[in-house]
Design an enzyme around this catalytic site. Structure first.
Site, mmCIF file in Angstrom:
data_model
loop_
_atom_site.group_PDB
_atom_site.id
_atom_site.type_symbol
_atom_site.label_atom_id
_atom_site.label_comp_id
_atom_site.label_asym_id
_atom_site.label_seq_id
_atom_site.Cartn_x
_atom_site.Cartn_y
_atom_site.Cartn_z
ATOM 1 N N ASN A 130 1.870 6.655 1.532
ATOM 2 C CA ASN A 130 2.107 6.564 -0.542
ATOM 3 C C ASN A 130 2.429 7.852 -0.650
ATOM 4 O O ASN A 130 1.059 8.895 -0.177
ATOM 5 C CB ASN A 130 1.458 6.433 -1.314
ATOM 6 C CG ASN A 130 0.233 5.691 -0.768
ATOM 7 O OD1 ASN A 130 -0.370 5.455 0.546
ATOM 8 N ND2 ASN A 130 -1.072 5.163 -1.411
ATOM 9 N N GLU A 167 1.641 9.586 -4.214
ATOM 10 C CA GLU A 167 0.683 10.149 -5.960
ATOM 11 C C GLU A 167 0.859 11.509 -6.655
ATOM 12 O O GLU A 167 1.471 12.483 -5.780
ATOM 13 C CB GLU A 167 -0.547 9.273 -6.151
ATOM 14 C CG GLU A 167 -0.520 8.245 -5.601
ATOM 15 C CD GLU A 167 -1.398 7.186 -6.041
ATOM 16 O OE1 GLU A 167 -2.734 8.031 -5.942
ATOM 17 O OE2 GLU A 167 -2.068 5.870 -4.964
ATOM 18 N N CYS A 185 5.789 5.094 -3.214
ATOM 19 C CA CYS A 185 5.347 4.073 -2.297
ATOM 20 C C CYS A 185 5.507 4.249 -1.100
ATOM 21 O O CYS A 185 6.699 4.924 0.035
ATOM 22 C CB CYS A 185 5.994 2.310 -1.963
ATOM 23 S SG CYS A 185 5.447 1.862 -3.747
ATOM 24 N N GLU A 233 6.705 2.559 1.899
ATOM 25 C CA GLU A 233 7.546 1.842 2.169
ATOM 26 C C GLU A 233 9.418 2.704 1.281
ATOM 27 O O GLU A 233 10.037 3.243 2.783
ATOM 28 C CB GLU A 233 7.892 0.530 1.634
ATOM 29 C CG GLU A 233 7.272 -0.607 2.652
ATOM 30 C CD GLU A 233 5.850 -0.360 1.434
ATOM 31 O OE1 GLU A 233 5.555 0.604 0.742
ATOM 32 O OE2 GLU A 233 5.011 -1.313 0.981
ATOM 33 N N CYS A 291 7.032 -3.609 -2.528
ATOM 34 C CA CYS A 291 6.502 -4.083 -4.136
ATOM 35 C C CYS A 291 8.413 -4.342 -4.624
ATOM 36 O O CYS A 291 9.303 -3.886 -3.241
ATOM 37 C CB CYS A 291 6.310 -3.020 -5.301
ATOM 38 S SG CYS A 291 7.526 -1.370 -4.595
ATOM 39 N N CYS A 305 10.525 -0.980 -3.132
ATOM 40 C CA CYS A 305 10.569 -1.213 -1.890
ATOM 41 C C CYS A 305 11.619 -2.219 -1.280
ATOM 42 O O CYS A 305 12.587 -1.917 0.046
ATOM 43 C CB CYS A 305 9.357 -0.963 -1.116
ATOM 44 S SG CYS A 305 8.337 0.387 -1.747
#
Ligand code: THU
Length: 146
Positions: A44, A46, A55, A57, A99, A102
């Protein structure tokens, strides 16, 4: 656990070490296994504008697709947690599963090759293993636009 699963889980944990997550301090790694044996890893990333965070994925899917991959996705392992003093994620009692966004991104890559990849969430005491189709039933995908 098979050797290939063991290696994929290790690759996800290794990828988490490269996370850029100063805001959540939650480091996630994803490892995608392809039918030619290749593994694509990502973490990930940010942003100070929090909502722009990406993310692990999603980054792994983007990385694989920018390598030219269009399908062949066999399995995905995800591992995440707060980093310990050596930068390794401390896994929680529950696995990190993808999530919603993803799941949709994984579906796009999988659908291009007609596979239903196994999603492997890694927790401190074991794995949660489910087909992507169970996590995203009746998915919208490329076939809907054909
Ligand atoms: N995150 C992932 O990378 N993958 C997931 O499946 C869940 C959440 C990241 C996003 C954010 O950087 C941090 O974990 C905390 O939500």
């Amino acid at each position: 656990m098979s050797e290939s699963t063991h290696n994929l889980v290790a690759a996800a944990k290794e990828a988490a070490r490269t996370a850029y997550a100063p805001y959540s301090v939650f480091h996630v790694g994803a490892a995608l296994l392809f039918d030619d044996g290749a593994v694509v890893q990502a973490a990930n990333v940010e942003n100070a504008s929090y909502g722009l965070s990406l993310c692990a994925e999603a980054n792994a899917v983007a990385r694989a697709m920018t390598e030219g991959r269009r399908g062949g996705l066999v399995a995905v392992a995800i591992a995440g947690g707060k980093p310990d003093s050596e930068g390794n994620p401390v896994l929680g009692p529950e696995p990190v599963m993808p999530c919603g966004r993803c799941r949709q991104m994984l579906h796009e890559l999988a659908a291009l090759g007609g596979t239903d990849p196994e999603v492997i969430g890694v927790a401190q005491d074991g794995l949660t293993r489910l087909p992507l189709s169970a996590l995203l039933p009746h998915a919208f995908g490329p076939a809907n636009l054909a």
